[in-house]
Design a protein around this motif. Structure first.
Motif, mmCIF file in Angstrom:
data_model
loop_
_atom_site.group_PDB
_atom_site.id
_atom_site.type_symbol
_atom_site.label_atom_id
_atom_site.label_comp_id
_atom_site.label_asym_id
_atom_site.label_seq_id
_atom_site.Cartn_x
_atom_site.Cartn_y
_atom_site.Cartn_z
ATOM 1 N N SER A 100 51.180 97.385 48.888
ATOM 2 C CA SER A 100 49.124 97.435 49.031
ATOM 3 C C SER A 100 49.101 97.993 47.763
ATOM 4 O O SER A 100 47.617 97.961 47.163
ATOM 5 C CB SER A 100 49.071 98.360 50.268
ATOM 6 N N ASP A 101 50.111 99.105 47.916
ATOM 7 C CA ASP A 101 50.161 100.138 46.782
ATOM 8 C C ASP A 101 50.428 99.975 45.015
ATOM 9 O O ASP A 101 50.246 100.410 44.213
ATOM 10 C CB ASP A 101 50.633 100.902 47.031
ATOM 11 N N ASP B 121 55.234 98.610 58.699
ATOM 12 C CA ASP B 121 54.483 99.478 58.085
ATOM 13 C C ASP B 121 54.724 100.688 56.162
ATOM 14 O O ASP B 121 53.522 99.918 55.762
ATOM 15 C CB ASP B 121 53.888 100.627 58.846
ATOM 16 N N LYS B 122 55.977 100.539 56.558
ATOM 17 C CA LYS B 122 56.396 101.300 54.815
ATOM 18 C C LYS B 122 56.480 100.040 53.492
ATOM 19 O O LYS B 122 56.047 100.382 52.525
ATOM 20 C CB LYS B 122 57.354 101.750 54.778
ATOM 21 N N LYS C 226 52.992 99.094 52.622
ATOM 22 C CA LYS C 226 52.066 99.739 52.245
ATOM 23 C C LYS C 226 52.558 99.543 50.960
ATOM 24 O O LYS C 226 51.657 100.321 49.784
ATOM 25 C CB LYS C 226 51.655 101.304 52.878
ATOM 26 N N TYR C 227 53.858 99.506 50.488
ATOM 27 C CA TYR C 227 54.731 99.980 49.166
ATOM 28 C C TYR C 227 53.916 97.969 48.442
ATOM 29 O O TYR C 227 52.982 98.186 47.213
ATOM 30 C CB TYR C 227 55.897 99.100 49.862
#
Length: 277
Positions: A226-227, A219-220, A223-224
């Motif tokens: 995507s960001d 998940d981390k 998220k990275y």
């Protein structure tokens, strides 16, 4: 509907000297429960959880006794007797469970303990068992999420770990490096899904801690990605860069992106660059 070989709640329709007749709510078909299984003080209209099976005369009968396994389950059972029809297994009820000769992988012997699958034979409409277990496995597409808790019946040891039956439906394996205590053939374990392979077999672990940690890391990473669209993340990142970005080892990073790739949540280009799918 009366479910042969399963537990179900049935209502007492009428009491007789030798027991009571039960029905499923809203239905008319009756099943006898002998008096020795009736709860003390049972009355018409009471609901009882019972197991329905065939008695020695092949009539449907209900009992509050619990067999060692029910229809749709695998179990290791001992042979009580063998005759010209087949082998008869002790499954915890007064009438033994038949394994016809054509459902035996090898000729069963009295006193032997064998792995069998319990089912209702469509032709005879009787509960029987089969030792030809492979035909009852892998017939349903596995639908598990990583880390999901499952039941695993240990059936064989191999050079790399233990073969198991997952939730009475699928083939699975627990690798030796995922085992932190001694386990035995015939043992029923609580296990956790690590991966569903393309062939439908399931990799399991006995501890959910590593699976949870890997899920959090995945998940981390997502998220990275995507960001930070402009930042190139590659499977060729150095261990130092992986540690700086994700606070994990390169080994755990590669495992996480492997799971993300198999789950089709990321794509990996020919140059190794990772992007959200």
């Amino acid at each position: 509907m009366i479910e042969l070989g399963k537990y179900q709640d049935m209502e007492i329709r009428r009491l007789v000297d030798f027991g009571a007749y039960l029905v499923c709510p809203g239905e008319s078909d009756e099943v006898l429960i002998p008096g020795r299984y009736l709860p003390e003080g049972a009355r018409v209209g009471d609901s009882i959880n019972v197991f329905v099976y065939n008695d020695s005369e092949d009539r449907l009968v209900a009992t509050t006794e619990r067999p060692y396994a029910t229809v749709g389950q695998f179990a290791y059972l001992e042979v009580n007797a063998v005759n010209d029809v087949g082998a008869f297994l002790d499954w915890g009820l007064p009438k033994d469970l038949l394994v016809p000769f054509n459902e035996q992988k090898i000729r069963m012997k009295r006193g032997g303990i064998y792995l069998v699958y319990i089912y209702v034979d469509d032709t005879s409409e009787r509960i029987v068992a089969s030792a030809k277990i492979d035909k009852f496995l892998g017939n349903v597409l596995p639908q598990y999420r990583r880390g999901q808790k499952v039941s695993a019946l240990v059936i064989a040891q191999t050079d790399i770990g233990y073969k198991v039956i997952v939730d009475n439906l699928h083939k699975g394996i627990i690798y030796s490096n995922e085992i932190y205590r001694p386990i035995e053939i015939e043992e029923n374990l609580a296990a956790y899904v690590k991966r569903v392979r393309d062939d439908g077999k399931i990799d399991l672990t006995l501890s959910d801690k590593a699976v949870r940690r890997q899920s959090l890391l995945a998940d981390k990473i997502l998220k990275y990605l995507s960001d930070n669209d402009a930042t190139a993340v590659s499977d060729k990142l150095s261990p130092e860069m992986v540690e700086m970005l994700f606070a994990c080892s390169k080994k755990d990073f590669k495992k996480a992106i492997g799971h993300l790739y198999r789950d089709r949540k990321i794509s990996i280009g020919d140059d190794g660059v990772i992007k959200p799918a």
